[in-house]
Motif scaffolding. Structure first.
Motif, PDB file in Angstrom:
ATOM      1  N   SER A 158      -6.737 -11.671 -10.535  1.00  0.00           N
ATOM      2  CA  SER A 158      -5.718 -12.036  -9.562  1.00  0.00           C
ATOM      3  C   SER A 158      -5.259 -10.792  -8.821  1.00  0.00           C
ATOM      4  O   SER A 158      -5.542  -9.664  -9.221  1.00  0.00           O
ATOM      5  N   VAL A 159      -4.555 -10.991  -7.740  1.00  0.00           N
ATOM      6  CA  VAL A 159      -4.039  -9.897  -6.923  1.00  0.00           C
ATOM      7  C   VAL A 159      -2.827  -9.272  -7.599  1.00  0.00           C
ATOM      8  O   VAL A 159      -1.948  -9.985  -8.102  1.00  0.00           O
ATOM      9  N   ASP A 160      -2.769  -7.945  -7.638  1.00  0.00           N
ATOM     10  CA  ASP A 160      -1.561  -7.304  -8.166  1.00  0.00           C
ATOM     11  C   ASP A 160      -0.534  -7.103  -7.065  1.00  0.00           C
ATOM     12  O   ASP A 160       0.665  -7.223  -7.289  1.00  0.00           O
ATOM     13  N   SER A 161      -0.993  -6.803  -5.837  1.00  0.00           N
ATOM     14  CA  SER A 161      -0.082  -6.684  -4.705  1.00  0.00           C
ATOM     15  C   SER A 161      -0.885  -6.780  -3.421  1.00  0.00           C
ATOM     16  O   SER A 161      -2.014  -6.287  -3.341  1.00  0.00           O
ATOM     17  N   LEU A 162      -0.296  -7.403  -2.403  1.00  0.00           N
ATOM     18  CA  LEU A 162      -0.914  -7.426  -1.079  1.00  0.00           C
ATOM     19  C   LEU A 162      -0.438  -6.249  -0.236  1.00  0.00           C
ATOM     20  O   LEU A 162      -0.795  -6.137   0.931  1.00  0.00           O
ATOM     21  N   SER A 163       0.343  -5.369  -0.824  1.00  0.00           N
ATOM     22  CA  SER A 163       0.726  -4.129  -0.158  1.00  0.00           C
ATOM     23  C   SER A 163      -0.321  -3.068  -0.457  1.00  0.00           C
ATOM     24  O   SER A 163      -0.558  -2.742  -1.634  1.00  0.00           O
ATOM     25  N   PRO A 164      -0.945  -2.488   0.559  1.00  0.00           N
ATOM     26  CA  PRO A 164      -1.932  -1.432   0.303  1.00  0.00           C
ATOM     27  C   PRO A 164      -1.315  -0.159  -0.259  1.00  0.00           C
ATOM     28  O   PRO A 164      -2.029   0.707  -0.754  1.00  0.00           O
ATOM     29  N   PHE A 165       0.009  -0.064  -0.215  1.00  0.00           N
ATOM     30  CA  PHE A 165       0.683   1.091  -0.789  1.00  0.00           C
ATOM     31  C   PHE A 165       0.855   0.964  -2.307  1.00  0.00           C
ATOM     32  O   PHE A 165       1.135   1.948  -2.982  1.00  0.00           O
ATOM     33  N   LEU A 166       0.683  -0.262  -2.826  1.00  0.00           N
ATOM     34  CA  LEU A 166       0.892  -0.506  -4.251  1.00  0.00           C
ATOM     35  C   LEU A 166      -0.356  -0.964  -4.991  1.00  0.00           C
ATOM     36  O   LEU A 166      -0.483  -0.757  -6.196  1.00  0.00           O
ATOM     37  N   ALA A 167      -1.275  -1.610  -4.314  1.00  0.00           N
ATOM     38  CA  ALA A 167      -2.393  -2.274  -4.968  1.00  0.00           C
ATOM     39  C   ALA A 167      -3.387  -1.293  -5.587  1.00  0.00           C
ATOM     40  O   ALA A 167      -3.745  -0.287  -4.976  1.00  0.00           O
ATOM     41  N   VAL A 168      -3.850  -1.623  -6.798  1.00  0.00           N
ATOM     42  CA  VAL A 168      -4.880  -0.817  -7.453  1.00  0.00           C
ATOM     43  C   VAL A 168      -6.029  -1.659  -8.010  1.00  0.00           C
ATOM     44  O   VAL A 168      -7.081  -1.132  -8.304  1.00  0.00           O
ATOM     45  N   ARG A 169      -5.822  -2.963  -8.157  1.00  0.00           N
ATOM     46  CA  ARG A 169      -6.902  -3.795  -8.695  1.00  0.00           C
ATOM     47  C   ARG A 169      -8.034  -3.925  -7.694  1.00  0.00           C
ATOM     48  O   ARG A 169      -7.849  -3.879  -6.472  1.00  0.00           O
ATOM     49  N   LEU A 170      -9.227  -4.119  -8.227  1.00  0.00           N
ATOM     50  CA  LEU A 170     -10.418  -4.182  -7.395  1.00  0.00           C
ATOM     51  C   LEU A 170     -10.336  -5.298  -6.362  1.00  0.00           C
ATOM     52  O   LEU A 170     -10.684  -5.106  -5.192  1.00  0.00           O
ATOM     53  N   LEU A 171      -9.873  -6.476  -6.750  1.00  0.00           N
ATOM     54  CA  LEU A 171      -9.762  -7.570  -5.795  1.00  0.00           C
ATOM     55  C   LEU A 171      -8.804  -7.205  -4.669  1.00  0.00           C
ATOM     56  O   LEU A 171      -9.091  -7.427  -3.486  1.00  0.00           O
TER      57      LEU A 171
ATOM     58  N   ALA B 219       5.771   4.441  -1.375  1.00  0.00           N
ATOM     59  CA  ALA B 219       4.596   4.291  -0.524  1.00  0.00           C
ATOM     60  C   ALA B 219       3.414   5.102  -1.028  1.00  0.00           C
ATOM     61  O   ALA B 219       2.270   4.863  -0.626  1.00  0.00           O
ATOM     62  N   ALA B 220       3.654   6.055  -1.900  1.00  0.00           N
ATOM     63  CA  ALA B 220       2.594   6.902  -2.456  1.00  0.00           C
ATOM     64  C   ALA B 220       2.068   6.385  -3.781  1.00  0.00           C
ATOM     65  O   ALA B 220       1.217   7.029  -4.404  1.00  0.00           O
ATOM     66  N   THR B 221       2.530   5.219  -4.217  1.00  0.00           N
ATOM     67  CA  THR B 221       2.188   4.715  -5.548  1.00  0.00           C
ATOM     68  C   THR B 221       0.682   4.640  -5.785  1.00  0.00           C
ATOM     69  O   THR B 221       0.169   5.147  -6.784  1.00  0.00           O
ATOM     70  N   ALA B 222      -0.060   4.002  -4.888  1.00  0.00           N
ATOM     71  CA  ALA B 222      -1.482   3.766  -5.120  1.00  0.00           C
ATOM     72  C   ALA B 222      -2.362   4.911  -4.654  1.00  0.00           C
ATOM     73  O   ALA B 222      -3.336   5.257  -5.320  1.00  0.00           O
ATOM     74  N   ASN B 223      -2.055   5.497  -3.504  1.00  0.00           N
ATOM     75  CA  ASN B 223      -2.978   6.452  -2.885  1.00  0.00           C
ATOM     76  C   ASN B 223      -2.355   7.804  -2.581  1.00  0.00           C
ATOM     77  O   ASN B 223      -2.829   8.522  -1.708  1.00  0.00           O
ATOM     78  N   GLY B 224      -1.319   8.155  -3.292  1.00  0.00           N
ATOM     79  CA  GLY B 224      -0.615   9.393  -3.009  1.00  0.00           C
ATOM     80  C   GLY B 224      -1.451  10.644  -3.143  1.00  0.00           C
ATOM     81  O   GLY B 224      -1.153  11.665  -2.507  1.00  0.00           O
TER      82      GLY B 224
ATOM     83  N   HIS C 131       4.637  -0.940  13.741  1.00  0.00           N
ATOM     84  CA  HIS C 131       5.676  -1.840  14.249  1.00  0.00           C
ATOM     85  C   HIS C 131       6.013  -2.970  13.285  1.00  0.00           C
ATOM     86  O   HIS C 131       7.044  -3.607  13.402  1.00  0.00           O
ATOM     87  N   VAL C 132       5.145  -3.203  12.305  1.00  0.00           N
ATOM     88  CA  VAL C 132       5.402  -4.211  11.271  1.00  0.00           C
ATOM     89  C   VAL C 132       6.014  -3.564  10.038  1.00  0.00           C
ATOM     90  O   VAL C 132       7.052  -4.001   9.521  1.00  0.00           O
ATOM     91  N   TRP C 133       5.396  -2.484   9.567  1.00  0.00           N
ATOM     92  CA  TRP C 133       5.771  -1.898   8.290  1.00  0.00           C
ATOM     93  C   TRP C 133       7.011  -1.014   8.352  1.00  0.00           C
ATOM     94  O   TRP C 133       7.630  -0.743   7.315  1.00  0.00           O
ATOM     95  N   GLU C 134       7.414  -0.551   9.526  1.00  0.00           N
ATOM     96  CA  GLU C 134       8.602   0.284   9.596  1.00  0.00           C
ATOM     97  C   GLU C 134       9.873  -0.509   9.284  1.00  0.00           C
ATOM     98  O   GLU C 134      10.939   0.067   9.074  1.00  0.00           O
ATOM     99  N   LYS C 135       9.747  -1.822   9.195  1.00  0.00           N
ATOM    100  CA  LYS C 135      10.878  -2.678   8.843  1.00  0.00           C
ATOM    101  C   LYS C 135      11.089  -2.793   7.332  1.00  0.00           C
ATOM    102  O   LYS C 135      12.091  -3.348   6.879  1.00  0.00           O
ATOM    103  N   VAL C 136      10.128  -2.286   6.549  1.00  0.00           N
ATOM    104  CA  VAL C 136      10.216  -2.387   5.087  1.00  0.00           C
ATOM    105  C   VAL C 136      11.262  -1.412   4.552  1.00  0.00           C
ATOM    106  O   VAL C 136      11.270  -0.228   4.912  1.00  0.00           O
ATOM    107  N   ASP C 137      12.134  -1.897   3.683  1.00  0.00           N
ATOM    108  CA  ASP C 137      13.191  -1.053   3.123  1.00  0.00           C
ATOM    109  C   ASP C 137      12.741  -0.323   1.861  1.00  0.00           C
ATOM    110  O   ASP C 137      12.955   0.874   1.723  1.00  0.00           O
ATOM    111  N   ASP C 138      12.127  -1.059   0.931  1.00  0.00           N
ATOM    112  CA  ASP C 138      11.754  -0.481  -0.359  1.00  0.00           C
ATOM    113  C   ASP C 138      10.264  -0.706  -0.599  1.00  0.00           C
ATOM    114  O   ASP C 138       9.836  -1.794  -0.969  1.00  0.00           O
ATOM    115  N   PHE C 139       9.465   0.330  -0.388  1.00  0.00           N
ATOM    116  CA  PHE C 139       8.017   0.202  -0.532  1.00  0.00           C
ATOM    117  C   PHE C 139       7.593  -0.020  -1.980  1.00  0.00           C
ATOM    118  O   PHE C 139       6.521  -0.550  -2.236  1.00  0.00           O
ATOM    119  N   SER C 140       8.412   0.379  -2.916  1.00  0.00           N
ATOM    120  CA  SER C 140       8.056   0.216  -4.323  1.00  0.00           C
ATOM    121  C   SER C 140       8.139  -1.240  -4.778  1.00  0.00           C
ATOM    122  O   SER C 140       7.574  -1.604  -5.809  1.00  0.00           O
TER     123      SER C 140
END
Length: 614
Positions: A55-68, A141-146, A185-194
């Motif tokens: 299953s998906v762990d996150s649809l945020s590319p800043f957090l996701a680490v699973r292969l899917l 925002a650095a969680t997955a690819n920092g 223009h989409v992601w700058e609206k995010v408050d908490d990337f974690s």
């Protein structure tokens, strides 16, 4: 854990380009088509349905680490560069060209002017600069690819087509930044990337070959073809990843034509593959994989600040105990009995498919199968057998261990039985804890051992970075880039050296030295390199790209080639005059890509690999 990536090699990862390069490749090998194809429920659309065991762990590319998850993100967002599916050399992505300053501290990328976000806005260098800067300044925002931006000093976008990255010191992975570029223009609206998982409002805005239109946790991910994708629209109208906890049920669904493709967990078992071979309209792909399959021991979970947490067994802090455990593991039996030949025996950290970086221990260094020597090591460590044949410590307590097991992976369960037998003969008890989600106890440090595995990318930097001190979590129990809480000063020094080394041969030497250090530490033991064993229906998919072209995987590629290039069977029938679109040219209509600048270096990149982390 098992995954980032991530998670294919070319022999000269840092070849310098001083002239224009024409890049072309045939991306698909036609198979005999059958007259049937997958269709959406509303009819008329070509739908490619992929059965997955994750299953998906996150649809945020800043957090996701699973292969899917990382595979899905490769379909949604462009990276600066990509890899040619034929032989894994670097090709343009969002960037069409790049060059380095003479001191290699400033990299300038030319951003293509024909990439648009799915909401109609143009993708620009500002989006890339914002993505990297956010990762540099926001811990969440650095969680997955920092690790990719840790050496960045400043990132700017002087114009919509020019991206400039200033480094603190030379970095050999600058054409191997496997970071999805998101729309500012989409992601700058995010408050908490974690905490933002990007899973509420659909469709998601992206610029890749597909647009994500629907998602249900532990059920499915639905995508539609991006008709305005600069490289050309995919041939299937829709792509669906459907989650199956029971892989036998997924195989049954393939037989019935309910799904087009089965990826396995992450590969089909030998029994499943054997049952499908010879079946009408089904093709089994069995090729050397990009993954390793390992045992990981808890080295004592801790934060970057040194705060310890979790409940790992302290016996495993003794190197002699770790080595004893691994010397009681018969890798040949695992390859022969569990994988039944669909794997090769494990050696170093990077699979043999990546020959430039492949390493194996010397005869005197190898933790070869030797139960008697393992018993002597345990005696030396103070864990001796009592009258009942159980190993007890100086405190008189029996040595009992726990191992985290992926509930959806039959290999974990099969190997567990062997471990219980082998370690039981040594007098060690083993409790097997098979869970649907191993991530929670893993990040909490509440385990002794775990089955681990990652997909390795052409450039190994990412899978090397996950064992550095910098990858440790900031707070106890938080998700982080670390694989197994390893933090070793010598290893970190080697990591820094390889990251700054531009000479390909010397960098490969340092990487192999890192593998040797990791092996000697005894926190990771690679048992096998599994094949990529997967299957699809030829009456639904006429042709599809493997990566690398001659013998490679379809699911979990370093790029989007398989799903982007897949040809519906009906389309192949309509093109029976030989004009099928199975062959495509990388780089756009003309197929010509100019990589300008005497300072261009082509390097490779990763990931792959927490419940099948890439």
């Amino acid at each position: 854990m098992d995954t980032n990536d991530q998670h294919q090699l070319r022999s000269h990862p840092h070849t310098r380009v001083v002239a224009a390069l024409v890049l072309t490749a045939a991306l698909a090998t036609p198979l005999a088509p059958a007259p049937q194809q997958a269709e959406a429920a509303d009819g008329g659309k070509n739908v490619l349905t992929v059965a997955v065991a994750q299953s998906v762990d996150s649809l945020s590319p800043f957090l996701a680490v699973r292969l899917l998850s990382t595979s899905v993100h490769r379909l949604l967002y462009e990276n600066l560069t990509n890899y040619d599916p034929k032989d894994n050399h670097v090709v343009p992505g969002l960037a069409t060209a790049w060059k380095a300053s003479p001191d290699k501290l400033t990299w300038t990328y030319t951003i293509r002017d024909d990439s648009t976000w799915s909401d109609g806005q143009r993708a620009t260098a500002e989006d890339a600069a914002w993505t990297f800067t956010r990762m540099m300044t926001d811990e969440g925002a650095a969680t997955a690819n920092g690790s990719f931006v840790g050496n960045f000093e400043k990132v700017t976008a002087p114009s919509p087509t020019e991206l400039v990255i200033r480094l603190k010191k030379p970095q050999a992975t600058m054409t191997a930044l496997d970071v999805p570029i998101v729309p500012k223009h989409v992601w700058e609206k995010v408050d908490d990337f974690s905490k933002f998982n990007n899973d509420k409002d659909f469709p998601l805005v992206g610029n890749g070959p597909f647009v994500l239109t629907g998602y249900k946790a532990d059920s499915y991910v639905r995508l539609k073809a991006n008709k305005s994708f600069w490289r050309g629209a995919p041939k299937f109208d829709e792509l669906v990843f459907r989650y199956y906890k029971d892989q036998d049920a997924a195989v049954s669904a393939l037989r019935k034509g309910e799904v087009s493709f089965v990826a396995g967990a992450p590969a089909l078992t030998p029994a499943q593959a054997a049952s499908l071979k010879g079946e009408k309209n089904i093709h089994v792909n069995d090729a050397p994989g990009r993954r390793f399959y390992a045992l990981a021991t808890n080295p004592g979970a801790r934060t970057k600040g040194g705060k310890k947490f979790g409940d790992g067994n302290r016996a495993l802090l003794d190197l002699r105990v770790r080595h004893a455990l691994f010397m009681a593991v018969d890798r040949e039996t695992i390859v022969d009995k569990v994988f039944q030949g669909h794997a090769v025996r494990g050696e170093g950290y990077i699979p043999p498919r990546f020959s430039t970086y492949f390493w194996k221990p010397s005869a005197g260094q190898e933790l070869a199968y030797d139960p008697k020597k393992a018993a002597r090591l345990l005696d030396e460590a103070g864990y001796v057998k009592n009258g009942d044949g159980r190993r007890v410590g100086k405190d008189g307590k029996p040595l009992n261990l726990r191992i985290l097991c992926h509930a959806t992976d039959p290999n974990d369960k099969a190997v567990s039985k062997y471990l219980q037998e082998w370690w039981g003969d040594l007098g060690i008890g083993l409790t097997v804890d098979c869970l649907d989600n191993v991530s929670d106890p893993w990040y909490a440090g509440e385990y002794d051992l775990a089955f681990d595995g990652w997909s390795v990318n052409p450039d190994p930097d990412f899978v090397l970075s996950i064992h550095t001190c910098a990858a440790l979590p900031a707070k106890a129990g938080e998700s982080a880039a670390t694989d197994n809480f390893i933090c070793d000063k010598k290893y970190d020094e080697l990591y820094a050296r390889q990251l700054a080394e531009y000479d390909p041969a010397e960098r490969a030497n340092i990487v192999r030295e890192m593998e040797s250090r990791l092996y000697d530490l005894g926190y990771m033991n690679v048992m096998a390199y599994p094949n990529a064993v997967e299957a699809y229906r030829t009456d639904q998919i006429a042709s599809i790209t493997t990566m690398p072209e001659k013998a490679g995987n379809i699911y979990g590629q370093d790029g989007y080639w398989s799903w982007w290039s897949a040809v519906p069977a009906a389309d192949a029938v309509e093109s029976s005059d030989g004009s099928s679109s199975a062959g495509v040219v990388i780089g756009g209509v003309a197929g010509v890509v100019l990589l300008l600048g005497a300072g261009v270096f082509l390097v490779l990149r990763r990931r792959a690999t927490a419940d099948d982390r890439e």
